[in-house]
Design a protein around this motif. Sequence first.
Motif, short mmCIF file in Angstrom:
data_model
loop_
_atom_site.label_atom_id
_atom_site.label_comp_id
_atom_site.label_asym_id
_atom_site.label_seq_id
_atom_site.Cartn_x
_atom_site.Cartn_y
_atom_site.Cartn_z
N ALA A 68 0.81 -1.34 0.45
CA ALA A 68 -0.16 -0.10 -0.22
C ALA A 68 0.85 0.71 -0.16
O ALA A 68 2.39 1.18 -0.06
CB ALA A 68 -0.98 0.15 1.19
N ASN A 69 0.30 2.72 -0.42
CA ASN A 69 0.98 3.99 -0.61
C ASN A 69 0.82 4.45 0.95
O ASN A 69 1.07 5.60 1.16
CB ASN A 69 0.49 4.81 -1.59
CG ASN A 69 1.14 3.99 -3.03
OD1 ASN A 69 2.55 3.16 -2.87
ND2 ASN A 69 0.20 3.99 -4.15
N LYS A 70 -0.12 3.83 2.16
CA LYS A 70 -0.27 4.31 3.58
C LYS A 70 0.35 3.75 4.05
O LYS A 70 0.51 2.27 4.43
CB LYS A 70 -2.17 4.65 3.32
CG LYS A 70 -2.48 5.20 4.87
CD LYS A 70 -3.48 5.79 5.04
CE LYS A 70 -4.29 3.88 4.62
NZ LYS A 70 -5.99 4.40 5.52
N LEU A 71 0.47 4.60 5.42
CA LEU A 71 1.37 3.62 6.94
C LEU A 71 0.18 3.82 7.69
O LEU A 71 0.58 5.43 7.80
CB LEU A 71 2.66 4.47 6.49
CG LEU A 71 3.79 3.15 7.58
CD1 LEU A 71 3.79 1.37 7.80
CD2 LEU A 71 4.82 3.83 7.91
N ILE A 72 0.11 2.80 8.30
CA ILE A 72 -0.17 3.40 10.03
C ILE A 72 0.10 2.89 10.86
O ILE A 72 1.04 1.67 10.78
CB ILE A 72 -1.92 2.41 9.79
CG1 ILE A 72 -2.73 2.79 8.85
CG2 ILE A 72 -2.58 2.44 11.28
CD1 ILE A 72 -4.24 2.07 8.79
N VAL A 73 0.69 3.62 12.04
CA VAL A 73 1.59 3.25 13.02
C VAL A 73 0.79 3.44 14.41
O VAL A 73 0.28 4.81 14.25
CB VAL A 73 2.77 4.47 12.70
CG1 VAL A 73 3.84 4.06 14.16
CG2 VAL A 73 3.78 4.86 11.41
N THR A 74 1.49 1.83 15.06
CA THR A 74 0.81 1.84 16.84
C THR A 74 1.91 1.53 17.24
O THR A 74 2.87 1.44 16.50
CB THR A 74 0.50 0.61 16.62
OG1 THR A 74 0.31 -0.59 16.51
CG2 THR A 74 -1.59 1.66 15.69
N GLU A 75 1.57 2.37 18.38
CA GLU A 75 3.29 1.37 19.51
C GLU A 75 2.92 0.69 20.16
O GLU A 75 3.92 -0.64 19.92
CB GLU A 75 2.63 2.76 21.08
CG GLU A 75 2.86 3.69 20.53
CD GLU A 75 3.27 4.60 21.65
OE1 GLU A 75 3.98 4.09 22.52
OE2 GLU A 75 2.76 5.94 21.70
N GLY A 76 1.84 -0.59 19.65
CA GLY A 76 1.43 -1.76 20.38
C GLY A 76 0.37 -2.33 19.50
O GLY A 76 0.28 -2.06 18.39
N ASP A 110 12.97 6.77 8.90
CA ASP A 110 13.15 6.02 7.65
C ASP A 110 12.25 5.43 6.95
O ASP A 110 13.31 5.33 5.46
CB ASP A 110 14.64 4.63 8.27
CG ASP A 110 15.13 4.83 9.31
OD1 ASP A 110 15.88 6.47 8.90
OD2 ASP A 110 16.00 4.41 10.21
N ARG A 111 10.94 5.75 6.89
CA ARG A 111 10.58 5.23 6.32
C ARG A 111 9.41 6.72 5.43
O ARG A 111 8.31 6.11 4.58
CB ARG A 111 9.14 3.45 6.26
CG ARG A 111 10.15 2.65 6.97
CD ARG A 111 9.57 1.67 7.06
NE ARG A 111 10.45 0.39 7.96
CZ ARG A 111 11.00 0.16 8.77
NH1 ARG A 111 10.49 0.93 10.27
NH2 ARG A 111 11.69 -1.09 9.16
N ILE A 112 9.62 7.26 5.95
CA ILE A 112 8.16 8.83 5.07
C ILE A 112 8.50 8.65 4.24
O ILE A 112 7.24 8.67 3.48
CB ILE A 112 8.59 9.81 6.36
CG1 ILE A 112 8.36 9.84 7.62
CG2 ILE A 112 8.17 10.98 5.53
CD1 ILE A 112 8.89 11.03 8.94
N GLU A 113 9.32 8.70 3.53
CA GLU A 113 9.48 8.35 1.82
C GLU A 113 9.25 7.68 1.20
O GLU A 113 8.72 7.86 -0.36
CB GLU A 113 11.28 9.00 1.66
CG GLU A 113 11.45 10.83 2.18
CD GLU A 113 10.25 11.17 1.71
OE1 GLU A 113 10.24 11.53 0.24
OE2 GLU A 113 10.40 12.16 2.82
N GLU A 114 9.11 6.17 1.21
CA GLU A 114 8.65 4.95 1.12
C GLU A 114 6.87 5.43 0.75
O GLU A 114 6.19 4.08 0.47
CB GLU A 114 8.57 4.08 2.25
CG GLU A 114 9.84 3.56 2.06
CD GLU A 114 10.35 2.57 2.76
OE1 GLU A 114 9.40 1.63 2.89
OE2 GLU A 114 10.97 2.60 3.60
#
Length: 176
Positions: A68-76, A110-114
């Motif tokens: 995907a072109n969208k990244l979802i970030v969680t802590e856990g 490190d992954r923002i540009e992806e």
Amino acid sequence: YGLKEYVRSRVISLEVAKKLCREVHYRLRGKDYYSIGLKNDSGGWELRNRYYKNSCSPKDTSHIRNGANKLIVTEGMFDMLSLMELNPKLESESDFLVLNSAAFVKKVFDRIEEYDSIELYLDRDATGRKITQQLMAASKKCIDRSRLYEGFKDMNEWLVNRTKTGVAKGRQDVFL
């Protein structure tokens, strides 16, 4: 049986849990244990059960790539599973990054540009708020989604509470 009940107590269906997690059996100081495990990018595991929250080395993030072109970030892991529980389409629309520790925030940088967009569902404690502010300052691609669970520590706590009060089902399509 105990792990199934634990997953259900966190308001996660077994079907959703099985998408990312495994039942992990291990021995520690001569005793046998079992937990829900999320494998990380270095081959270690995040381990959770009703009585235990830990990991086995090496510790790292869990980056789940779905193309995907969208990244979802969680802590856990349970925050990610909560999002997946609320939106069954999420897996086909997004990649996931579970930090497994706030100390791994550099991996997001490190992954923002992806990615075209990065949705942040980080904890609403001081550390989570600080990380969210840093990421948003670093890139306009980052979007803070934590206002959804304002008043709660994290996404899973919100889901558990809202499910108990019967509110979550009516709101699930509003934010995702």
